[in-house]
Design a protein around this motif. Structure first.
Motif, PDB file in Angstrom:
ATOM      1  N   VAL A 115      44.066 105.921  -7.199  1.00 18.82           N
ATOM      2  CA  VAL A 115      44.346 107.338  -6.956  1.00 18.82           C
ATOM      3  C   VAL A 115      43.187 107.998  -6.217  1.00 18.82           C
ATOM      4  O   VAL A 115      43.394 108.817  -5.319  1.00 18.82           O
ATOM      5  N   LEU A 116      41.966 107.637  -6.584  1.00 19.98           N
ATOM      6  CA  LEU A 116      40.802 108.215  -5.912  1.00 19.98           C
ATOM      7  C   LEU A 116      40.774 107.815  -4.443  1.00 19.98           C
ATOM      8  O   LEU A 116      40.524 108.661  -3.562  1.00 19.98           O
ATOM      9  N   LEU A 117      41.039 106.537  -4.144  1.00 27.46           N
ATOM     10  CA  LEU A 117      41.073 106.093  -2.747  1.00 27.46           C
ATOM     11  C   LEU A 117      42.209 106.772  -1.981  1.00 27.46           C
ATOM     12  O   LEU A 117      42.038 107.168  -0.815  1.00 27.46           O
ATOM     13  N   ALA A 118      43.365 106.901  -2.637  1.00 26.56           N
ATOM     14  CA  ALA A 118      44.483 107.591  -1.988  1.00 26.56           C
ATOM     15  C   ALA A 118      44.113 109.029  -1.665  1.00 26.56           C
ATOM     16  O   ALA A 118      44.445 109.552  -0.580  1.00 26.56           O
ATOM     17  N   GLY A 119      43.416 109.688  -2.578  1.00 25.92           N
ATOM     18  CA  GLY A 119      42.978 111.063  -2.329  1.00 25.92           C
ATOM     19  C   GLY A 119      41.979 111.146  -1.193  1.00 25.92           C
ATOM     20  O   GLY A 119      42.050 112.065  -0.363  1.00 25.92           O
ATOM     21  N   LEU A 120      41.055 110.199  -1.129  1.00 24.69           N
ATOM     22  CA  LEU A 120      40.066 110.213  -0.047  1.00 24.69           C
ATOM     23  C   LEU A 120      40.724 109.964   1.306  1.00 24.69           C
ATOM     24  O   LEU A 120      40.376 110.607   2.304  1.00 24.69           O
ATOM     25  N   VAL A 121      41.693 109.030   1.328  1.00 23.24           N
ATOM     26  CA  VAL A 121      42.392 108.742   2.591  1.00 23.24           C
ATOM     27  C   VAL A 121      43.158 109.971   3.079  1.00 23.24           C
ATOM     28  O   VAL A 121      43.050 110.374   4.252  1.00 23.24           O
ATOM     29  N   SER A 122      43.930 110.583   2.182  1.00 22.24           N
ATOM     30  CA  SER A 122      44.734 111.737   2.599  1.00 22.24           C
ATOM     31  C   SER A 122      43.853 112.916   2.988  1.00 22.24           C
ATOM     32  O   SER A 122      44.122 113.611   3.982  1.00 22.24           O
ATOM     33  N   THR A 123      42.816 113.163   2.249  1.00 23.23           N
ATOM     34  CA  THR A 123      41.911 114.274   2.565  1.00 23.23           C
ATOM     35  C   THR A 123      41.245 114.058   3.916  1.00 23.23           C
ATOM     36  O   THR A 123      41.103 115.006   4.716  1.00 23.23           O
ATOM     37  N   SER A 124      40.845 112.798   4.211  1.00 26.40           N
ATOM     38  CA  SER A 124      40.216 112.504   5.504  1.00 26.40           C
ATOM     39  C   SER A 124      41.178 112.772   6.661  1.00 26.40           C
ATOM     40  O   SER A 124      40.798 113.365   7.682  1.00 26.40           O
ATOM     41  N   VAL A 125      42.425 112.346   6.507  1.00 26.32           N
ATOM     42  CA  VAL A 125      43.419 112.561   7.567  1.00 26.32           C
ATOM     43  C   VAL A 125      43.669 114.057   7.770  1.00 26.32           C
ATOM     44  O   VAL A 125      43.735 114.552   8.907  1.00 26.32           O
ATOM     45  N   HIS A 126      43.811 114.792   6.672  1.00 26.79           N
ATOM     46  CA  HIS A 126      44.035 116.234   6.780  1.00 26.79           C
ATOM     47  C   HIS A 126      42.855 116.926   7.450  1.00 26.79           C
ATOM     48  O   HIS A 126      43.037 117.850   8.268  1.00 26.79           O
ATOM     49  N   LEU A 127      41.651 116.506   7.146  1.00 27.76           N
ATOM     50  CA  LEU A 127      40.467 117.104   7.777  1.00 27.76           C
ATOM     51  C   LEU A 127      40.449 116.805   9.272  1.00 27.76           C
ATOM     52  O   LEU A 127      40.180 117.679  10.103  1.00 27.76           O
ATOM     53  N   ILE A 128      40.712 115.541   9.637  1.00 29.83           N
ATOM     54  CA  ILE A 128      40.641 115.144  11.033  1.00 29.83           C
ATOM     55  C   ILE A 128      41.682 115.893  11.875  1.00 29.83           C
ATOM     56  O   ILE A 128      41.407 116.309  13.009  1.00 29.83           O
ATOM     57  N   TYR A 129      42.871 116.098  11.343  1.00 25.71           N
ATOM     58  CA  TYR A 129      43.936 116.753  12.114  1.00 25.71           C
ATOM     59  C   TYR A 129      44.004 118.257  11.888  1.00 25.71           C
ATOM     60  O   TYR A 129      44.923 118.915  12.394  1.00 25.71           O
ATOM     61  N   GLY A 130      43.082 118.805  11.156  1.00 26.63           N
ATOM     62  CA  GLY A 130      42.982 120.258  11.064  1.00 26.63           C
ATOM     63  C   GLY A 130      43.829 120.906   9.996  1.00 26.63           C
ATOM     64  O   GLY A 130      43.947 122.137   9.973  1.00 26.63           O
ATOM     65  N   ASN A 131      44.443 120.107   9.118  1.00 35.11           N
ATOM     66  CA  ASN A 131      45.195 120.718   8.019  1.00 35.11           C
ATOM     67  C   ASN A 131      44.271 121.394   7.007  1.00 35.11           C
ATOM     68  O   ASN A 131      44.698 122.216   6.211  1.00 35.11           O
ATOM     69  N   ILE A 132      43.018 120.979   7.025  1.00 29.84           N
ATOM     70  CA  ILE A 132      41.997 121.611   6.191  1.00 29.84           C
ATOM     71  C   ILE A 132      40.856 122.039   7.101  1.00 29.84           C
ATOM     72  O   ILE A 132      40.335 121.230   7.879  1.00 29.84           O
ATOM     73  N   LYS A 133      40.524 123.311   7.007  1.00 32.77           N
ATOM     74  CA  LYS A 133      39.409 123.825   7.802  1.00 32.77           C
ATOM     75  C   LYS A 133      38.484 124.632   6.906  1.00 32.77           C
ATOM     76  O   LYS A 133      38.942 125.461   6.117  1.00 32.77           O
TER      77      LYS A 133
END
Length: 955
Positions: free
Chosen positions: A167-185
């Motif tokens: 679950v922790l790895l899944a969270g890190l993967v999804s958070t990284s993708v969201h950051l890279i594509y601007g879903n999180i700023k």
């Protein structure tokens, strides 16, 4: 990027094929080896379990991370084509787009492989959980069956830990993708997170917190095996603060997980952030501050009283876990007065006192019974017992094993693998006798092997020091190639043989030969004409190695020992089932506990808090066949493994009477028990708390090592009658002195622990007395010197020092043998053989004197019988085994190649003289071969003296 050349592609393909071929050959040879031994299911069960666990764990990791990545990627803003000025993730986004397909497929697969490999080693935990067996005992805190801690808790903890990682790895993967594509700023007050990102991250956080809640709930059960301070298990502060704290924190974590789900739906982070802050604060308060307050202000001022209940739990659980709950404790009012006739009631024990030290006489065995340089004996010999003329006789035994290093320049692949394949024969000496010259008196010896042990298969293909591999078996009608034994000094006098058993995989096809050629990196296996369709390859030949392979769940005793059983030489191996999860039981490092001057293993074996001698195993020295006997069929761990590997264990009812007569109480388990009993012999929690009566094993007084675990005196095997019992029995004993350190150490005896090692000789039935632990507790009012004090008394005595100085004159040194302690004569008798050894290369120890002590009195004479008489007022009341009137006579001496028969005993003096002459002749030949002319002259003089004695005796 430069394209790979055809040559580099070809090299890559060859490397991959080579690795695959090596791996396949390794698996294929393992299958052949296990199948030949009759334990094929052990290997296949392990492989299937590991493959299944790899696939399940790896798939779970890959699937969850893949779903997390794809959900995050699909929710990216579709209008984002040109990077904003100052966009820190633009380059990463560009790289991600270019490698999108590779990352989409490769990242989950890579993480899945890592996850599967990480889970591989957990296959025993999973199989034990699936096949768990109730123990029938409940823990005193939660009322759960002990099997929950042995089987379920390890699995649940491992599963929760692994799920947390996913679950922790899944969270890190999804958070990284969201950051890279601007879903999180992140831009101060203008920070934003899109709805898809919020839903996914909040949901993952909720799942993670739910898993952590499960982990916190399981943590309360871990207090049952936590070591905090004086004892193991939940303390007063654990029960009243830590355990409730874990329960409350688990509930808080679940509430916060629900708050994150609310955030995912309504889009407000305030509740979840506040809940997280509350969880952090509560974990600090409930997990640290509150237990500290309880411990500091409530427990510490009243610790002895408040901890009494929990100390009692620890004492009871520890005794059960280590098999100490049925120790028979007797107050032994030991006398220190050496009165005449004191040993009359202990005549049988006195006659059996072992004066041959197995740690010193290996050199004697080598010089007298090696015969050829390519044979050798173990450095430390074994103690066993045999029935001779209806009486049990303690013996020092060894196997004449093959030592190919003795071949010197004659070593070659053909000689090492085809010709020199096995050792030959058992050599056994009386434990309580020595010759006039101080040498061991053998009851089994020679090549061919002859003596009092009867006819048996003497060839040793499987031993503790056997070659890495041998190829045996000749083609039909072909001459034998294996050297059997030397019948003389010339080539024409050598005797050859062909292995006639089922000892290893057959090399009857090209595939098996190729596989073993790869395994042992030898092309000769493919090319040699000595390898034929009848050939077998023998490897993994150590008894411990073979038993460990077919019973991977066992922890093995370090000492396998040989015995002649039903016409075969077998190695007997003790196997333990262990655990570190028994509630309230004290954990002890197994490696440290079994370390003493006879063996130093270090801390590599790890800590355990539960042990059972659940399996007795035998390995046939001729064909390597392994048999596992379920010695403790009530052990829940063994029951569980018998479900995992069905039909691999034999019942005790199938053990022959002769095999049972050689079973003994295992030394490593006894060492662990004595380490525990030094503290846990007390029942009163107040005494335990104050440690006012704690004991320890004394240091070995004859060792140069004076500190650390490796300095302890080892336990010794002896046949003796323990006070309070009706008959002598083969036993294992150790002593205790007060626990202390440094200058305050007191070497006075406080306890004497004995384990009955006599399993009887009735087929399929173990003696009811076997395994009984008896503790002789000495009262404080009686001061009995300990081993260290007795050894100091020996060294300080003026007469003993004078005699020892005489022995040291010339080119000789004095060696002190094992210092034995026996509870006879109403007190405790110390016996120590004293050896001398020439400094020449071909010398070996000769037993010349015997030291004895009783109370504060000592004696030092040529024989044990004389020493005991001198110690006990001129007449001990019993005859020792080395008295001239002993009932057992030596085996008639022979030369190699000539069978011998036992002496009739009609002229004991003549038999002894001939034995001395034979040994002197052997020593003379050895000295001449080594060029040691000083030793040669001494041996020649001893030979002349022995011949004169024989002539006189014959008249």
């Amino acid at each position: 990027m430069q394209k790979p050349t055809p040559f580099s592609i070809a090299i890559g393909i060859i490397v991959v094929l080579g690795i695959a071929l090596l791996a396949a050959s390794g698996v294929y040879t393992d299958v052949l080896w296990f199948n030949q031994l009759g334990f094929g299911q052990v290997f296949t069960t392990q492989v299937i379990a590991q493959v299944a666990l790899f696939l399940i764990a790896g798939s779970a990791m890959a699937l969850i991370t893949s779903v997390s990545y794809n959900l995050a990627y699909r929710s990216r803003p579709i209008y984002l084509k040109f990077p904003d000025e100052g966009d820190a993730f633009a380059s990463y986004r560009e790289l991600l787009e270019r490698l999108r397909k590779v990352i989409k497929i490769g990242l989950p697969i890579l993480l899945g492989i890592f996850g599967g490999v990480a889970a591989l080693s957990r296959w025993p935990i999973v199989l034990m959980w699936l096949n768990r067996t109730p123990a029938g005992t409940k823990d005193p805190q939660f009322g759960l069956d002990v099997s929950f801690y042995l089987f379920e808790l390890p699995f649940l903890s491992a599963a929760v830990t692994y799920l947390s990682a996913i679950v922790l790895l899944a969270g890190l993967v999804s958070t990284s993708v969201h950051l890279i594509y601007g879903n999180i700023k992140f831009a101060g007050r203008n920070s934003k997170i899109t709805k898809p990102a919020r839903i996914q991250i909040a949901t993952i956080a909720a799942i993670y917190l739910a898993v952590q809640a499960a982990s916190l709930w399981l943590d309360q059960f871990s207090t049952m095996t936590s070591a905090s301070g004086l004892y193991t298990g939940a303390t007063y502060s654990d029960v009243n603060a830590t355990i409730p704290g874990f329960q409350i924190m688990a509930l808080i974590a679940l509430v916060v997980a629900v708050l994150f789900l609310v955030t995912a739906v309504v889009g407000r982070w305030r509740l979840s952030v506040m809940g997280t802050a509350l969880m952090v604060v509560s974990s600090i308060v409930l997990g640290g501050i509150y237990p500290w307050i309880i411990q500091t202000f409530q427990v510490v001022p009243n610790e002895r009283t408040l901890e009494a209940e929990f100390i009692t739990r620890n004492i009871e659980a520890t005794r059960v876990a280590y098999g100490l709950d049925k120790v028979e404790t007797t107050d032994y009012q030991a006398t220190t007065d050496a009165n005449a006739g004191a040993l009359r009631k202990d005549a049988e024990t006195t006659a059996s006192i072992r004066i041959i030290d197995p740690a010193l006489v290996s050199a004697s065995f080598k010089q007298l019974e090696q015969y050829k340089q390519y044979y050798n004996f173990a450095a430390h010999l074994d103690v066993d017992r045999y029935t001779i003329d209806g009486k049990t006789q303690d013996t020092v035994v060894a196997v004449r094993e093959l030592d190919q290093s003795g071949l010197g320049s004659s070593q070659s692949w053909y000689n090492n693998v085809i010709v020199y394949t096995h050792g030959y024969g058992v050599v056994a000496a009386y434990g309580n006798q020595r010759s006039v010259e101080g040498q061991p008196v053998f009851l089994q010896k020679g090549i061919p092997s002859n003596g009092l042990l009867g006819k048996y298969e003497p060839r040793i293909y499987f031993g503790e020091n056997s070659p890495t591999y041998s190829i045996v078996g000749s083609a039909d009608g072909a001459a034998s190639r294996e050297l059997d034994y030397p019948a003389g000094d010339g080539e024409a006098d050598q005797t050859y043989t062909t292995f006639n058993g089922n000892g290893g995989p057959k090399l009857d096809n090209i595939f098996s030969r190729l596989a073993y050629a790869l395994k042992f990196q030898s092309e000769q296996i493919l090319l040699s004409d000595a390898v034929n369709n009848n050939s077998q390859i023998l490897y993994q030949r150590s008894p411990l190695e073979r038993v460990q392979a077919v019973a991977p769940y066992l922890t093995l005793d370090r000492d396998s020992y040989p015995a002649v059983v039903d016409g075969r030489v077998v190695w007997i191996v003790d196997g333990y089932t262990t655990s570190a999860n028994y509630p309230y039981s004290r954990a002890e490092n197994l490696g440290d506990a079994i370390s003493d001057t006879s063996t130093t293993t270090g801390s590599t074996r790890g800590s355990i808090n539960y042990i059972r001698n659940s399996v007795k195993a035998t390995v046939d020295a001729y064909d390597g066949s392994v048999k596992l006997y379920a010695w403790d069929d009530k052990d829940p761990i063994l029951k569980t493994w018998s479900k995992i590997f069905p039909n691999t264990l034999l019942p005790v009812s199938e053990m022959s009477g002769e095999l049972l007569s050689h079973v003994r109480y295992p030394a490593d388990m006894f060492k662990l028990q004595r380490a525990i009993l030094g503290t846990y012999h007390v029942s009163d929690p107040g005494s335990f708390y104050s440690q006012e009566d704690a004991w320890m094993t004394p240091n070995d007084p004859v060792s140069a090592t004076t500190s650390g675990a490796g300095s302890l005196q080892p336990p010794y095997y002896l046949s003796m009658q323990v006070p309070g019992t009706s008959r002598p029995a083969f036993s294992l004993y150790s002593t205790f002195i007060p626990r202390s350190t440094g200058a305050s150490s007191r070497s006075v005896l406080k306890g004497y622990l004995v384990a009955d090692s006599d399993a009887g000789s009735v087929a399929g039935k173990v003696s009811a007395e076997y395994g009984k632990l008896r503790l002789l507790a000495l009262p404080s009012s009686t001061i009995v010197p300990g081993p260290g004090q007795v050894q100091n008394s020996f060294s300080a005595d003026a007469e003993v020092s004078r005699l020892l100085n005489i022995l040291r004159q010339g080119s000789t040194k004095v060696l002190n043998g094992n210092l034995l302690t026996l509870p006879i004569g109403g007190g405790l008798l110390y016996v120590q053989p004293v050896y001398i050894q020439s400094l020449g290369e071909t010398s070996f120890p000769l037993l010349k004197k015997v030291l004895v002590a009783f109370g504060d009195k000592i004696a030092f004479e040529d024989t044990l019988d004389e020493a005991l008489d001198a110690l006990f007022g001129g007449n001990s009341g019993a005859n020792a085994g080395d008295s001239t009137g002993g009932s057992t006579t030596p085996v008639t001496p022979t030369t190699p190649g000539t069978p011998s028969t036992p002496s009739t005993g009609s002229n004991a003096a003549l038999a002894n003289a001939l034995e001395v002459a034979r040994l002197a002749l052997v020593a003379k030949q050895a000295a001449m071969a080594a060029g040691d002319w000083s030793a040669y002259g001494k041996a020649e003089a001893a030979l002349k003296k022995a011949i004169d004695a024989a002539i006189a005796a014959s008249k």
